[in-house]
Write an enzyme that holds these catalytic residues in place. Structure first.
Site, PDB file in Angstrom:
ATOM      1  NE  ARG A 110       0.468  22.419  -4.358  1.00 47.59           N
ATOM      2  CZ  ARG A 110       1.701  22.354  -3.852  1.00 47.59           C
ATOM      3  NH1 ARG A 110       1.953  22.795  -2.652  1.00 47.59           N
ATOM      4  NH2 ARG A 110       2.685  21.868  -4.572  1.00 47.59           N
ATOM      5  NE  ARG A 157      12.436  20.489  -5.729  1.00 45.41           N
ATOM      6  CZ  ARG A 157      11.338  21.218  -5.553  1.00 45.41           C
ATOM      7  NH1 ARG A 157      11.410  22.443  -5.062  1.00 45.41           N
ATOM      8  NH2 ARG A 157      10.153  20.757  -5.870  1.00 45.41           N
ATOM      9  NE  ARG A 198       9.940  17.190  -3.499  1.00 41.77           N
ATOM     10  CZ  ARG A 198       9.188  18.287  -3.505  1.00 41.77           C
ATOM     11  NH1 ARG A 198       9.637  19.397  -2.976  1.00 41.77           N
ATOM     12  NH2 ARG A 198       7.996  18.264  -4.059  1.00 41.77           N
TER      13      ARG A 198
END
Ligand code: AMP
Length: 191
Positions: free
Chosen positions: A89, A128, A134
């Site tokens: 990343r 999600r 999450r």
């Protein structure tokens, strides 16, 4: 060995596609986000350190991520190859990954970069957040911070692989199977 970097912003479908790709090509999945969540679940010190950064949607420091990936590679001898998901990343991570690959007598063969418009990413991540629980997917401000971090710190990683002639952009909106076929077509050129 066949080593692939599956690249793209949060919510691009990297996890979903990785699951299908590891089955088709018999590869080992290294998702740094999943590894951190596992550490957090097990209550390790690494997990506690990572959580502070993850809760804010910021990147965990490079040396922590790189050490964790090195351990995972060392604990998976004899694999046919790796799919790196959510890693590298940063440019420092990309350089470290090249060094790790070299140390193991292998290399990154290709980068598959999923491209998805930002409005679609926000919609997917909020969704999600509901289904997975999450917490970093449940707050629109945190999601926007993660997308900002991606644009600033992570997009240069695509140039890093482009300079090595390894970047393959793939449109990440459509049916899961359609996108999977497009990814597989690129991989098939490398085996
Ligand atoms: P992900 O599951 O890939 O969306 O990652 C969730 C969170 O874990 C990110 O928002 C970061 O805080 C952290 N993380 C995962 N992978 C990395 C990485 N390669 N470098 C730094 N932080 C990471």
């Amino acid at each position: 060995m066949l080593n692939i970097v599956l690249f793209g912003p949060p919510g691009a479908g990297k996890g979903t596609q990785s699951e299908k790709l590891i089955n088709k090509y018999n590869l080992t999945h290294i998702s740094t986000g999943d590894l951190f969540r596992k550490h957090i679940g097990e209550g390790t010190e690494l997990g506690r350190t990572a959580q502070k950064f993850m809760d804010e949607g910021n990147l965990v420091p490079d040396e922590i991520v790189i050490g964790m990936v090195d351990d995972k590679i060392l604990s998976t001898p004899g694999t046919a190859g790796f799919i790196f998901d959510g890693f590298p990343r940063t440019i420092a991570q990309a350089e470290a990954l090249d060094a790790l690959m070299q140390k193991n007598g292998t290399q990154i063969d290709t980068m598959l970069a999923l491209e998805v418009p930002e409005e679609e990413l926000i919609k997917r991540l909020l969704n999600r957040g509901i289904t997975s629980g999450r917490t970093d997917d449940q707050d629109e401000a945190k999601i926007k911070n993660r997308l900002g971090v991606y644009n600033k710190e992570t997009t240069p990683v695509a140039n890093y692989y482009n300079n090595q002639g390894k970047l393959n952009p793939i449109y990440g909106v459509g049916s899961i199977d359609e996108i999977f076929n497009n990814l597989s077509n690129v991989i098939d050129k490398h085996i």
